[in-house]
Enzyme design. Structure first.
Site, PDB file in Angstrom:
ATOM      1  N   GLU A   1       3.517  40.538 -10.337  1.00 51.90           N
ATOM      2  CA  GLU A   1       2.190  40.148 -10.806  1.00 51.90           C
ATOM      3  C   GLU A   1       1.421  41.373 -11.288  1.00 51.90           C
ATOM      4  O   GLU A   1       1.320  42.385 -10.576  1.00 51.90           O
ATOM      5  CB  GLU A   1       1.407  39.467  -9.686  1.00 51.90           C
ATOM      6  CG  GLU A   1      -0.009  39.092 -10.098  1.00 51.90           C
ATOM      7  CD  GLU A   1      -0.798  38.435  -8.982  1.00 51.90           C
ATOM      8  OE1 GLU A   1      -1.976  38.800  -8.803  1.00 51.90           O
ATOM      9  OE2 GLU A   1      -0.228  37.565  -8.285  1.00 51.90           O
TER      10      GLU A   1
ATOM     11  N   ARG B   1       0.806  -1.212   0.000  1.00 50.53           N
ATOM     12  CA  ARG B   1       0.000   0.000   0.000  1.00 50.53           C
ATOM     13  C   ARG B   1       0.844   1.270   0.000  1.00 50.53           C
ATOM     14  O   ARG B   1       0.542   2.228  -0.728  1.00 50.53           O
ATOM     15  CB  ARG B   1      -0.956  -0.015   1.197  1.00 50.53           C
ATOM     16  CG  ARG B   1      -1.817   1.246   1.364  1.00 50.53           C
ATOM     17  CD  ARG B   1      -2.402   1.783   0.081  1.00 50.53           C
ATOM     18  NE  ARG B   1      -3.124   0.780  -0.692  1.00 50.53           N
ATOM     19  CZ  ARG B   1      -3.353   0.876  -1.992  1.00 50.53           C
ATOM     20  NH1 ARG B   1      -2.906   1.910  -2.689  1.00 50.53           N
ATOM     21  NH2 ARG B   1      -4.015  -0.079  -2.617  1.00 50.53           N
TER      22      ARG B   1
ATOM     23  N   ASP C   1      -2.107  37.861 -14.500  1.00 50.50           N
ATOM     24  CA  ASP C   1      -3.066  37.068 -13.739  1.00 50.50           C
ATOM     25  C   ASP C   1      -4.497  37.333 -14.174  1.00 50.50           C
ATOM     26  O   ASP C   1      -4.943  38.481 -14.235  1.00 50.50           O
ATOM     27  CB  ASP C   1      -2.917  37.388 -12.244  1.00 50.50           C
ATOM     28  CG  ASP C   1      -3.663  36.397 -11.374  1.00 50.50           C
ATOM     29  OD1 ASP C   1      -3.559  35.183 -11.648  1.00 50.50           O
ATOM     30  OD2 ASP C   1      -4.350  36.828 -10.437  1.00 50.50           O
TER      31      ASP C   1
ATOM     32  N   LYS D   1       1.286  25.154  -5.191  1.00 44.13           N
ATOM     33  CA  LYS D   1       0.062  24.517  -4.672  1.00 44.13           C
ATOM     34  C   LYS D   1       0.259  23.007  -4.649  1.00 44.13           C
ATOM     35  O   LYS D   1      -0.329  22.261  -5.426  1.00 44.13           O
ATOM     36  CB  LYS D   1      -1.138  24.926  -5.523  1.00 44.13           C
ATOM     37  CG  LYS D   1      -1.420  26.431  -5.466  1.00 44.13           C
ATOM     38  CD  LYS D   1      -2.521  26.835  -6.420  1.00 44.13           C
ATOM     39  CE  LYS D   1      -2.734  28.344  -6.383  1.00 44.13           C
ATOM     40  NZ  LYS D   1      -3.776  28.779  -7.349  1.00 44.13           N
TER      41      LYS D   1
ATOM     42  N   LYS E   1       3.415  39.501  -5.523  1.00 44.45           N
ATOM     43  CA  LYS E   1       2.034  39.237  -5.901  1.00 44.45           C
ATOM     44  C   LYS E   1       1.102  40.352  -5.440  1.00 44.45           C
ATOM     45  O   LYS E   1       1.530  41.347  -4.855  1.00 44.45           O
ATOM     46  CB  LYS E   1       1.602  37.877  -5.334  1.00 44.45           C
ATOM     47  CG  LYS E   1       2.351  36.705  -5.978  1.00 44.45           C
ATOM     48  CD  LYS E   1       1.955  35.379  -5.404  1.00 44.45           C
ATOM     49  CE  LYS E   1       0.517  34.995  -5.724  1.00 44.45           C
ATOM     50  NZ  LYS E   1       0.320  34.759  -7.173  1.00 44.45           N
TER      51      LYS E   1
END
Length: 280
Positions: free
Chosen positions: A195, A96, A217, A131, A163
């Site tokens: 950004e 597993r 973006d 992410k 950002k």
């Protein structure tokens, strides 16, 4: 193998096996020996083969493990990724944990391959993001490469990304320029990316010195084309924000250099792989 990956493997084995595999201990004869194959139940791309191999050998160094398809290989349903032989108890104990790594990483690689194929013939790179599953970043970003994608920054330490939330705290151009100069002086090899949510921001950022790339973006194809024309090849341009397999070809056609897709890692599903056990 990286020490962080080895630590993750040991943690995963400890999590699953704990004080011992009671089922195998009580229901599998001690002297039983078997052969096993890890077989694909659906098509995909290999990633994590060496990780799975390490799981088996960590459980039992006497196991014989053969990687049939190396990382980066495509496979069809029924393809054999790995063969293992030795103690049946050891095979079943490791099954597993080995499959958990292999299924997840093959899923990321397959997802990346789908996006890479979707933008052909446009000369645009498919980038991953931060992410990622906590603790799995190195493995998942490696899987992206196995699928033909390109790694963006590994973390907060190797690439500057200013950002929207950074800009909310400090957005005037003179302050940004001063910060860039300071960074260039103290960390000369680090790339700087800003950004931009609007074309006005793009125009403003073009006045700054020391910027390597812009993140465009949530801009549609028309605005992306305008941004590409405005920049005129002076900076590397990355498009990002809600881009899917259905929309990515239109984005690739705008002339941007790269497209980042968080779904490569945060939304990839584990592929259906199984371990088939045979007598010795």
């Amino acid at each position: 193998m990286e020490s962080t990956t080895l630590a993750l493997i040991h943690a995963a084995i400890t999590e699953d096996v704990g004080s011992g595999d009671l089922t195998s201990l009580y229901f599998t004869p001690e002297n039983s020996r078997s052969r096993a194959e890890i077989v694909a139940r659906e098509p995909g791309v290999v990633s994590g083969a060496e990780v799975a191999r390490t799981v088996f050998l960590t459980i039992d160094p006497t196991l014989e493990v053969e990687v049939c398809l190396p990382d980066g290989s495509s496979f069809e349903r029924g393809g054999v990724l790995m063969k293992i032989a030795g103690s049946t108890r050891s095979l079943l104990t490791a099954e597993r944990t080995a499959l958990n790594f292999l299924q997840r990483l093959c899923g990321v690689a397959a997802q990346a391959r789908r996006y890479v194929e979707a933008v052909k013939p446009h000369p645009v790179q498919i980038w991953d993001t931060r992410k990622t599953t906590p603790g799995w970043r190195l493995l998942e970003k490696t899987a992206v490469r196995h699928g033909g994608g390109t790694n963006h920054r590994m973390g907060l330490y190797d690439h500057v990304m200013v950002k929207d939330n950074h800009l909310a705290a400090n957005s005037d151009l003179p302050s940004l320029q001063a910060a860039i100069h300071k960074l260039r002086s103290e960390r000369p090899g680090v790339r700087v990316q800003l950004e931009a949510d609007t074309l006005d921001q793009v125009a403003g950022f073009l006045t700054l010195e020391g910027v390597d790339m812009l993140l465009l973006d949530n801009m549609g194809p028309e605005k992306l084309r305008e941004a590409v024309q405005m920049v005129g090849g002076k900076l590397w341009l990355e498009a990002s924000g809600g881009i899917t397999l259905e929309t990515i070809k239109d984005v690739a056609a705008t002339g941007v250099n790269a497209i980042s897709v968080g779904a490569l890692t945060h939304s990839s599903r584990a592929l259906d792989l199984g371990l088939d056990l045979y007598g010795s």
